[in-house]
Design a protein around this motif. Structure first.
Motif, mmCIF file in Angstrom:
data_model
loop_
_atom_site.group_PDB
_atom_site.id
_atom_site.type_symbol
_atom_site.label_atom_id
_atom_site.label_comp_id
_atom_site.label_asym_id
_atom_site.label_seq_id
_atom_site.Cartn_x
_atom_site.Cartn_y
_atom_site.Cartn_z
ATOM 1 N N ALA A 430 56.852 8.778 61.803
ATOM 2 C CA ALA A 430 57.307 7.403 62.034
ATOM 3 C C ALA A 430 56.195 6.386 61.796
ATOM 4 O O ALA A 430 56.454 5.244 61.417
ATOM 5 C CB ALA A 430 57.851 7.270 63.452
ATOM 6 N N THR A 431 54.948 6.782 62.001
ATOM 7 C CA THR A 431 53.841 5.831 61.845
ATOM 8 C C THR A 431 53.169 5.933 60.476
ATOM 9 O O THR A 431 52.117 5.333 60.246
ATOM 10 C CB THR A 431 52.780 6.077 62.934
ATOM 11 N N GLY A 432 53.752 6.680 59.563
ATOM 12 C CA GLY A 432 53.186 6.812 58.231
ATOM 13 C C GLY A 432 52.596 8.186 58.000
ATOM 14 O O GLY A 432 52.822 9.128 58.790
ATOM 15 N N THR A 433 51.844 8.299 56.933
ATOM 16 C CA THR A 433 51.260 9.581 56.544
ATOM 17 C C THR A 433 49.827 9.672 57.034
ATOM 18 O O THR A 433 49.009 8.802 56.745
ATOM 19 C CB THR A 433 51.281 9.735 55.004
ATOM 20 N N PRO A 434 49.494 10.701 57.788
ATOM 21 C CA PRO A 434 48.098 10.869 58.206
ATOM 22 C C PRO A 434 47.173 10.970 56.994
ATOM 23 O O PRO A 434 47.559 11.498 55.942
ATOM 24 C CB PRO A 434 48.121 12.185 58.990
ATOM 25 N N ASN A 435 45.950 10.461 57.159
ATOM 26 C CA ASN A 435 45.002 10.423 56.042
ATOM 27 C C ASN A 435 43.807 11.317 56.327
ATOM 28 O O ASN A 435 43.198 11.248 57.391
ATOM 29 C CB ASN A 435 44.516 8.990 55.815
ATOM 30 N N LEU A 436 43.462 12.158 55.375
ATOM 31 C CA LEU A 436 42.302 13.030 55.478
ATOM 32 C C LEU A 436 41.263 12.589 54.454
ATOM 33 O O LEU A 436 41.574 12.407 53.269
ATOM 34 C CB LEU A 436 42.690 14.489 55.224
ATOM 35 N N SER A 437 40.024 12.410 54.878
ATOM 36 C CA SER A 437 38.938 12.030 53.975
ATOM 37 C C SER A 437 37.725 12.902 54.251
ATOM 38 O O SER A 437 37.565 13.457 55.340
ATOM 39 C CB SER A 437 38.577 10.547 54.152
ATOM 40 N N LEU A 452 40.255 12.961 60.018
ATOM 41 C CA LEU A 452 41.689 12.675 60.041
ATOM 42 C C LEU A 452 41.916 11.321 60.701
ATOM 43 O O LEU A 452 41.365 11.048 61.771
ATOM 44 C CB LEU A 452 42.428 13.768 60.805
ATOM 45 N N ASP A 453 42.736 10.475 60.078
ATOM 46 C CA ASP A 453 43.083 9.167 60.628
ATOM 47 C C ASP A 453 44.603 8.984 60.577
ATOM 48 O O ASP A 453 45.301 9.619 59.784
ATOM 49 C CB ASP A 453 42.428 8.033 59.820
ATOM 50 N N ASP A 454 45.090 8.104 61.426
ATOM 51 C CA ASP A 454 46.489 7.658 61.390
ATOM 52 C C ASP A 454 47.488 8.767 61.696
ATOM 53 O O ASP A 454 48.623 8.758 61.192
ATOM 54 C CB ASP A 454 46.822 7.028 60.020
ATOM 55 N N ALA A 455 47.082 9.726 62.506
ATOM 56 C CA ALA A 455 48.013 10.776 62.947
ATOM 57 C C ALA A 455 48.563 10.413 64.325
ATOM 58 O O ALA A 455 48.174 9.409 64.933
ATOM 59 C CB ALA A 455 47.301 12.123 62.999
ATOM 60 N N ALA A 456 49.491 11.205 64.811
ATOM 61 C CA ALA A 456 50.028 10.982 66.153
ATOM 62 C C ALA A 456 48.910 11.128 67.183
ATOM 63 O O ALA A 456 48.060 12.011 67.076
ATOM 64 C CB ALA A 456 51.145 11.977 66.430
ATOM 65 N N ALA A 457 48.916 10.261 68.186
ATOM 66 C CA ALA A 457 47.856 10.259 69.191
ATOM 67 C C ALA A 457 47.946 11.467 70.116
ATOM 68 O O ALA A 457 49.040 11.949 70.429
ATOM 69 C CB ALA A 457 47.916 8.965 70.007
ATOM 70 N N THR A 458 46.797 11.934 70.544
ATOM 71 C CA THR A 458 46.652 13.039 71.506
ATOM 72 C C THR A 458 47.627 14.178 71.219
ATOM 73 O O THR A 458 48.362 14.636 72.090
ATOM 74 C CB THR A 458 46.830 12.541 72.948
ATOM 75 N N SER A 459 47.602 14.621 69.990
ATOM 76 C CA SER A 459 48.517 15.682 69.567
ATOM 77 C C SER A 459 47.734 16.861 68.996
ATOM 78 O O SER A 459 46.676 16.682 68.373
ATOM 79 C CB SER A 459 49.487 15.160 68.499
ATOM 80 N N GLY A 524 58.158 13.553 62.910
ATOM 81 C CA GLY A 524 58.134 14.119 61.573
ATOM 82 C C GLY A 524 59.214 15.147 61.370
ATOM 83 O O GLY A 524 59.820 15.642 62.330
ATOM 84 N N PRO A 525 59.486 15.497 60.127
ATOM 85 C CA PRO A 525 60.465 16.550 59.850
ATOM 86 C C PRO A 525 60.071 17.843 60.563
ATOM 87 O O PRO A 525 58.903 18.241 60.523
ATOM 88 C CB PRO A 525 60.400 16.715 58.325
ATOM 89 N N PHE A 526 61.012 18.450 61.244
ATOM 90 C CA PHE A 526 60.761 19.694 61.977
ATOM 91 C C PHE A 526 59.639 19.534 63.015
ATOM 92 O O PHE A 526 58.987 20.500 63.380
ATOM 93 C CB PHE A 526 60.434 20.836 61.010
ATOM 94 N N GLY A 527 59.392 18.300 63.444
ATOM 95 C CA GLY A 527 58.382 18.054 64.466
ATOM 96 C C GLY A 527 56.953 18.171 63.980
ATOM 97 O O GLY A 527 56.026 18.364 64.781
ATOM 98 N N LEU A 528 56.748 18.025 62.673
ATOM 99 C CA LEU A 528 55.413 18.149 62.094
ATOM 100 C C LEU A 528 55.155 17.034 61.091
ATOM 101 O O LEU A 528 56.082 16.562 60.403
ATOM 102 C CB LEU A 528 55.255 19.486 61.368
ATOM 103 N N THR A 529 53.926 16.601 61.009
ATOM 104 C CA THR A 529 53.470 15.778 59.893
ATOM 105 C C THR A 529 52.269 16.474 59.264
ATOM 106 O O THR A 529 51.675 17.382 59.851
ATOM 107 C CB THR A 529 53.067 14.354 60.335
ATOM 108 N N ALA A 530 51.920 16.047 58.060
ATOM 109 C CA ALA A 530 50.770 16.637 57.365
ATOM 110 C C ALA A 530 49.977 15.540 56.679
ATOM 111 O O ALA A 530 50.546 14.562 56.167
ATOM 112 C CB ALA A 530 51.227 17.668 56.341
ATOM 113 N N SER A 531 48.693 15.717 56.671
ATOM 114 C CA SER A 531 47.849 14.778 55.930
ATOM 115 C C SER A 531 47.919 15.081 54.441
ATOM 116 O O SER A 531 48.471 16.108 54.020
ATOM 117 C CB SER A 531 46.394 14.901 56.388
#
Length: 539
Positions: A430-437, A452-459, A524-531
């Motif tokens: 819901a908050t966008g795509t997590p970013n990995l650098s 990792l940035d922009d992922a779900a908090a405290t997850s 996220g789909p199936f309760g997961l997001t990916a960077s």
């Protein structure tokens, strides 16, 4: 110990917070002595061009003065910076094919069969003529090319100067040489096409030669030539009406009507002194140059043209981006990284290297606050050039003079370049795509970090790290790395996480490694997001 086990041990080592060493822009300690090579034979070198062979060997060419005689040279170095004993005489090929007439090299290109085409001019009494010479892969002259390995072309009767400053090989093996014709009153872009045996190609311009007046006060000078993805031919340089100039030709040598105005495009930056060019895979054209801005001061710029010849507004807003190489330094060469970022080189007492982002802004993460400097000693350097290895390392070649009367040396430096490449494949919540650098460099015993940035908090978050690319469909997304190492962590209140480690020794240079975060996220789909996945290249 297997690679996977070795990497696992390195990644799982708990590390205290540390500064990231071996940053992009630092000298590569695996090259020469502390990242630098200086070839001092007692002769005087003036470097003109360099290229990287597919086997990682480095070719440097230019002008040579030996025993008071004018010649040209081609030096070949192994990937570690040592001279290649299998090339020329101990890695050095001194070139003097024309007896009393001097062949001066300005450019080099590598054929698919490993032969090397050098372009420049033949200095005949009171005149200079377009010339090309071909070397075998061992540095000897290829006598099957032209006459005893040399081709000399008169562009037009009455010319004072005809010099080839650039050379390129077409996919069909034909050879393009480009430069300038000067009759004393006007200068014109000149492009010549040769067949693979060195004879002029009559299907290009009718006689193998095309001259183009760019219309400036006294014409223009061409310094570059390249073959575009669409098969067109582009020549770059400057026009004496104070503009960077690009000319595009069809494969038969006619001006391309769909490019710019009648096949020509310009970017006004002032009275241009020198230029450098690079081509994007999608056909966009980069052309850099500098102008005098006062005593000991220069303004350097890079223009980016779209495939139709218009300036690209996504590049610093108007298609023209300034490049800051420090006080007293002018832009001498540019090269493109695989990620589209631009490497820019210039400098007098030392070589200064900068990186420009794809949007035209200077990259502050490169070197120290956006630039890296290479000094070969207390003297000064001549204009240099830069080539990029397949592993992303940057090779800067120049000539160095100590200022105390010694001959000029051939000087090279290798710097850490692009290490991290974004491979995409993120899975949004819901908050966008997590970013990995990534930061730091994958040099032996060097610290690096994956952030990792922009992922779900405290997850809960799982870093997947692998030595191969899997691209396995998973939970509505794509798992890019092979799951050789999986590390669990928890994102902070801002949805961020960082993993730091030290890169191990014994990993082959140029080897890619893959990483990607998967995060538990109810949106996220199936309760997961990916960077996005990240590709790191061992240095």
């Amino acid at each position: 110990m297997s690679r996977h086990t070795f990497l696992s041990a390195a990644l799982l080592l708990p590390l205290l917070p540390c500064a990231v060493a071996g940053a992009q822009g630092e000298l590569d300690p695996a090259f020469g002595t502390a990242g630098k090579v200086v070839t001092d034979t007692g002769d005087s070198y003036r470097t003109r061009a360099s290229l990287i062979q597919p086997d990682g060997k480095i070719l440097v060419t230019g002008l040579l003065t030996s025993g008071g005689a004018q010649q040209s040279f081609a030096n070949r170095y192994l990937p570690d910076g040592s001279l290649d004993a299998g090339f020329g005489s101990g890695g050095i090929s001194a070139i003097d094919p024309a007896g009393p007439d001097w062949f001066g090299v300005e450019a080099a290109a590598l054929q698919a069969d490993g032969k090397i085409v050098l372009a420049g001019s033949l200095d005949v009494i009171f005149t200079r003529r377009f010339a090309a010479l071909r070397l075998n892969s061992d540095g000897t002259i290829d006598t099957s090319f032209g006459t005893a390995g040399l081709v000399v072309t008169e562009l037009q009767a009455g010319s004072l100067l005809e010099i080839a400053f650039a050379v390129a090989i077409q996919p069909d093996g034909k050879i393009l040489a480009a430069g300038v014709r000067d009759d004393g009153s006007r200068r014109t872009f000149a492009v010549v096409r040769y067949l693979s045996d060195g004879s002029l190609d009559p299907s290009f311009g009718g006689d193998g030669k095309v001259l183009t007046d760019t219309g400036g006060t006294t014409g223009g000078v061409c310094y570059h030539v390249a073959v575009l993805p669409d098969g067109g031919i582009v020549a770059g340089g400057y026009d004496t009406s104070a503009s960077l100039a690009v000319v595009k030709y069809e494969s038969d040598g006619t001006l391309s009507p769909s490019f710019g105005a009648g096949g020509m495009a310009f970017a006004s930056i002032g009275l241009v002194q020198d230029t450098s060019m690079a081509i994007h895979d999608d056909g966009r054209i980069l052309l850099g140059g500098f102008v005098f801005a006062g005593p000991g001061s220069y303004d350097s710029s890079i223009a980016r043209f779209l495939a139709d010849g218009t300036l690209d507004p996504s590049f610093d807003g108007d298609g023209l981006a300034p490049v800051d190489l420090g006080a007293g330094n002018a832009l001498e060469a540019i090269a493109l990284q695989p990620d589209g970022k631009i490497i820019a080189v210039g400098g007098f007492t030392e070589k200064v290297v900068a990186r420009v982002d794809t949007n035209g802004a200077q990259d502050p993460t490169f070197g120290s606050s956006g630039t890296a400097s290479v000094a070969f000693g207390p003297g000064f350097t001549e204009p240099g050039n830069v080539a990029i290895q397949p592993d992303g390392k940057l090779v800067v070649a120049t000539s160095y003079y100590d200022g105390e009367g010694a001959p000029q040396d051939c000087a090279l430096a290798r710097l850490v370049g692009q290490v991290w490449e974004d491979a995409g494949a993120g899975l949004a919540g819901a908050t966008g795509t997590p970013n990995l650098s990534g930061s730091g460099s994958l040099l032996p015993n060097t610290a690096f970090s994956l952030s990792l940035d922009d992922a779900a908090a405290t997850s809960p978050a799982f870093l997947v790290f692998g030595a191969s690319r899997l691209d396995f469909p998973l939970f509505g997304g794509t798992l890019v790395p092979s799951p050789d190492v999986v590390m669990a962590s928890t994102t902070d209140a801002g949805g961020d996480a960082t993993t730091s480690a030290t890169w191990p020794t014994g990993v082959s240079t140029g080897t890619p490694y893959y990483s990607q975060y998967w995060i538990l996220d109810a949106t996220g789909p199936f309760g997961l997001t990916a960077s996005n996945a990240l590709i790191g290249v061992a240095q």
